[in-house]
Scaffold this motif. Structure first.
Motif, PDB file in Angstrom:
ATOM      1  N   TYR A   1       0.795  -1.273   0.249  1.00 48.85           N
ATOM      2  CA  TYR A   1      -0.153   0.221   0.017  1.00 48.85           C
ATOM      3  C   TYR A   1       0.862   1.324  -0.079  1.00 48.85           C
ATOM      4  N   LYS A   2       1.850   1.287   0.761  1.00 43.60           N
ATOM      5  CA  LYS A   2       2.766   2.606   1.161  1.00 43.60           C
ATOM      6  C   LYS A   2       3.161   2.685  -0.441  1.00 43.60           C
ATOM      7  N   ILE A   3       4.168   1.733  -1.069  1.00 43.49           N
ATOM      8  CA  ILE A   3       4.692   1.936  -2.263  1.00 43.49           C
ATOM      9  C   ILE A   3       3.871   2.625  -3.360  1.00 43.49           C
ATOM     10  N   MET A   4       2.484   1.901  -3.689  1.00 44.56           N
ATOM     11  CA  MET A   4       1.652   1.923  -4.692  1.00 44.56           C
ATOM     12  C   MET A   4       0.950   3.423  -4.355  1.00 44.56           C
ATOM     13  N   SER A   5       0.557   3.923  -3.176  1.00 47.13           N
ATOM     14  CA  SER A   5      -0.162   4.846  -2.791  1.00 47.13           C
ATOM     15  C   SER A   5       0.873   6.134  -2.858  1.00 47.13           C
ATOM     16  N   ALA A   6       2.015   6.013  -2.669  1.00 46.70           N
ATOM     17  CA  ALA A   6       2.992   7.006  -2.546  1.00 46.70           C
ATOM     18  C   ALA A   6       3.244   7.501  -4.176  1.00 46.70           C
ATOM     19  N   THR A   7       3.257   6.534  -4.983  1.00 48.05           N
ATOM     20  CA  THR A   7       3.552   6.750  -6.472  1.00 48.05           C
ATOM     21  C   THR A   7       2.636   6.921  -7.597  1.00 48.05           C
ATOM     22  N   ILE A   8       1.367   6.447  -7.198  1.00 49.02           N
ATOM     23  CA  ILE A   8       0.440   6.390  -8.004  1.00 49.02           C
ATOM     24  C   ILE A   8      -0.351   7.613  -7.489  1.00 49.02           C
ATOM     25  N   VAL A   9       0.040   8.809  -8.019  1.00 44.33           N
ATOM     26  CA  VAL A   9      -0.679  10.098  -7.529  1.00 44.33           C
ATOM     27  C   VAL A   9      -0.537  11.140  -8.996  1.00 44.33           C
ATOM     28  N   PRO A  10      -1.386  12.285  -8.710  1.00 48.48           N
ATOM     29  CA  PRO A  10      -2.586  12.256  -7.873  1.00 48.48           C
ATOM     30  C   PRO A  10      -3.950  11.311  -8.170  1.00 48.48           C
ATOM     31  N   ARG A  11      -4.506  11.246  -7.360  1.00 53.78           N
ATOM     32  CA  ARG A  11      -5.727  10.368  -7.623  1.00 53.78           C
ATOM     33  C   ARG A  11      -6.954  11.030  -7.333  1.00 53.78           C
ATOM     34  N   PRO A  12      -8.010  10.961  -8.106  1.00 52.62           N
ATOM     35  CA  PRO A  12      -9.194  11.883  -7.859  1.00 52.62           C
ATOM     36  C   PRO A  12     -10.048  11.218  -6.992  1.00 52.62           C
ATOM     37  N   ILE A  13     -10.817  11.854  -6.174  1.00 52.13           N
ATOM     38  CA  ILE A  13     -11.706  11.178  -5.002  1.00 52.13           C
ATOM     39  C   ILE A  13     -13.105  11.045  -5.618  1.00 52.13           C
ATOM     40  N   ALA A  14     -13.445   9.727  -5.437  1.00 49.83           N
ATOM     41  CA  ALA A  14     -14.975   9.668  -5.462  1.00 49.83           C
ATOM     42  C   ALA A  14     -15.431   9.618  -3.969  1.00 49.83           C
ATOM     43  N   TRP A  15     -16.200  10.541  -3.822  1.00 45.60           N
ATOM     44  CA  TRP A  15     -17.300  10.712  -2.515  1.00 45.60           C
ATOM     45  C   TRP A  15     -18.500  10.183  -2.707  1.00 45.60           C
ATOM     46  N   ILE A  16     -18.707   8.880  -2.192  1.00 43.77           N
ATOM     47  CA  ILE A  16     -19.696   8.103  -2.324  1.00 43.77           C
ATOM     48  C   ILE A  16     -20.731   7.955  -1.423  1.00 43.77           C
ATOM     49  N   THR A  17     -21.799   8.230  -2.086  1.00 41.50           N
ATOM     50  CA  THR A  17     -23.313   7.941  -1.192  1.00 41.50           C
ATOM     51  C   THR A  17     -23.789   6.929  -1.582  1.00 41.50           C
ATOM     52  N   THR A  18     -24.232   5.939  -0.756  1.00 47.16           N
ATOM     53  CA  THR A  18     -25.238   4.730  -1.065  1.00 47.16           C
ATOM     54  C   THR A  18     -26.409   4.795   0.023  1.00 47.16           C
ATOM     55  N   LYS A  19     -27.251   3.857  -0.196  1.00 47.50           N
ATOM     56  CA  LYS A  19     -28.180   3.499   0.698  1.00 47.50           C
ATOM     57  C   LYS A  19     -28.577   2.159   0.635  1.00 47.50           C
ATOM     58  N   SER A  20     -28.635   1.596   2.015  1.00 49.34           N
ATOM     59  CA  SER A  20     -29.096   0.276   2.342  1.00 49.34           C
ATOM     60  C   SER A  20     -30.547  -0.075   2.022  1.00 49.34           C
ATOM     61  N   ARG A  21     -30.619  -1.054   1.828  1.00 45.62           N
ATOM     62  CA  ARG A  21     -32.317  -1.661   1.715  1.00 45.62           C
ATOM     63  C   ARG A  21     -33.099  -1.129   2.798  1.00 45.62           C
ATOM     64  N   ASN A  22     -32.325  -1.155   3.988  1.00 49.96           N
ATOM     65  CA  ASN A  22     -33.285  -0.526   5.290  1.00 49.96           C
ATOM     66  C   ASN A  22     -33.242   1.186   5.240  1.00 49.96           C
ATOM     67  N   GLY A  23     -32.912   1.519   4.085  1.00 43.28           N
ATOM     68  CA  GLY A  23     -32.871   3.171   3.965  1.00 43.28           C
ATOM     69  C   GLY A  23     -31.758   3.866   4.717  1.00 43.28           C
ATOM     70  N   LEU A  24     -30.831   3.442   5.082  1.00 43.75           N
ATOM     71  CA  LEU A  24     -29.456   3.809   5.786  1.00 43.75           C
ATOM     72  C   LEU A  24     -28.626   4.462   4.872  1.00 43.75           C
ATOM     73  N   VAL A  25     -28.335   5.785   5.066  1.00 44.81           N
ATOM     74  CA  VAL A  25     -27.430   6.531   4.150  1.00 44.81           C
ATOM     75  C   VAL A  25     -26.199   6.459   4.481  1.00 44.81           C
ATOM     76  N   ASN A  26     -25.067   6.388   3.578  1.00 48.00           N
ATOM     77  CA  ASN A  26     -23.665   6.153   3.857  1.00 48.00           C
ATOM     78  C   ASN A  26     -23.057   6.896   3.100  1.00 48.00           C
ATOM     79  N   ALA A  27     -21.924   7.818   3.533  1.00 47.84           N
ATOM     80  CA  ALA A  27     -21.043   8.713   2.600  1.00 47.84           C
ATOM     81  C   ALA A  27     -19.695   8.317   3.021  1.00 47.84           C
ATOM     82  N   ALA A  28     -18.717   8.031   2.089  1.00 45.67           N
ATOM     83  CA  ALA A  28     -17.345   7.930   2.281  1.00 45.67           C
ATOM     84  C   ALA A  28     -16.629   7.918   1.187  1.00 45.67           C
ATOM     85  N   PRO A  29     -15.390   8.685   1.191  1.00 49.20           N
ATOM     86  CA  PRO A  29     -14.456   9.023   0.222  1.00 49.20           C
ATOM     87  C   PRO A  29     -13.638   7.908  -0.169  1.00 49.20           C
ATOM     88  N   PHE A  30     -13.409   7.818  -1.476  1.00 48.54           N
ATOM     89  CA  PHE A  30     -12.323   6.672  -2.151  1.00 48.54           C
ATOM     90  C   PHE A  30     -11.608   7.419  -3.222  1.00 48.54           C
TER      91      PHE A  30
END
Length: 209
Positions: free
Chosen positions: A14-43
Motif C-alpha cells: 500500500y505504501k509503495i503504490m499510494s506514494a507513487t500513483i498520484v494524484p488520485r481523484p476522489i470519489a465521494w460515494i453516497t449509498t443507501k442500504s435496503r433499510n434506508g440507511l444513508v452512507n457517505a465515504a470517500p475513495f
C-alpha cells in the motif's frame, strides 16, 4: 531499488503504490442500504474508464475484517452516487472518513445535506459541484473483502456556473477547484498547477523529423 510486491506484506505494498500513483481523484460515494440507511465515504482509488457506455471504476478496500458499508450497499442495491470533492468541501469530506458504525449518517455528522437523485435511490450531496448517478455494471472481488466496482454513469449533475457551453458540453474544469489524494496520511493536492502539451500526430512528426 527493486520491491517484490509478491513477497511484501500488504501494508508495505500500500505504501509503495499510494506514494507513487498520484494524484488520485476522489470519489465521494453516497449509498443507501435496503433499510434506508444513508452512507457517505470517500475513495481515492477511482477514475474514468470509458465513455460508451460512460464507465467509472472504484477500488474499495476492507474495513478491518469486514466489508465496508459502501461496498455492502452497492452489492445489495446496485446503486450509488459519486460526488466529486472541491477544496471547499475537503474538510467535510474528511469527516466522512470516520470509522462510524453503519447506523450513523456521515452526512449529518459532517453538517451536510442530501438531495434526491433522479434515477437512483442514494442521494446526492447538496453543494457538491459535480455528482454522477451510477449503477453497478460489474463487481470483482480482488482479495479478501477487497473489491473493484465498475459503475455505469446514468446522470451527471454539474452546477450551472461551471457549464461554459451546454450544447457543446464544455465545462470550466479549473473553476471546479477539485482536490486529489496524494501520499501518506492526509496529504491532498489542488488541481491548480497546470501545464499544457499538444498531442503529437504522426503526420507532423514525419514532417519535422
Amino acid at each position: 531499488m527493486l520491491f517484490d510486491l509478491e513477497t511484501l506484506p500488504p501494508q508495505d505494498r500500500y505504501k509503495i503504490m499510494s506514494a507513487t500513483i498520484v494524484p488520485r481523484p476522489i470519489a465521494w460515494i453516497t449509498t443507501k442500504s435496503r433499510n434506508g440507511l444513508v452512507n457517505a465515504a470517500p475513495f481515492s482509488f477511482f477514475n474514468m474508464m470509458g465513455n460508451d457506455p460512460p464507465t467509472i471504476a472504484i477500488g474499495i478496500m476492507p474495513n478491518g475484517r469486514v466489508l465496508k458499508d459502501t461496498a455492502a450497499n452497492i452489492l445489495e442495491t446496485g446503486e450509488f452516487v459519486v460526488n466529486l470533492v472541491s477544496e471547499a468541501h475537503a474538510s467535510a469530506m474528511n469527516v466522512t472518513c470516520i470509522d462510524a458504525p453503519p447506523e450513523v449518517d456521515e452526512l449529518i455528522l459532517a453538517g451536510l445535506e442530501a438531495v434526491p437523485s433522479d434515477l437512483v435511490a442514494p442521494p446526492r450531496i447538496l453543494g457538491a459541484e459535480v455528482a454522477f448517478e451510477c449503477t453497478n455494471l460489474s463487481s470483482l472481488m480482488t482479495g479478501p473483502l477487497q473489491m473493484i466496482v465498475i459503475g455505469r454513469v446514468l446522470r451527471a449533475h454539474i452546477e450551472d456556473r461551471f457549464v461554459l457551453n451546454q450544447e457543446r458540453c464544455h465545462i470550466d474544469t479549473e473553476a471546479l477547484k477539485l482536490v486529489a489524494r496524494m501520499h501518506g496520511g492526509g496529504v491532498y493536492a489542488r488541481t491548480t498547477d497546470l501545464f499544457h502539451l499538444d498531442r503529437p500526430s504522426w503526420a507532423d512528426w514525419q514532417r519535422t523529423a
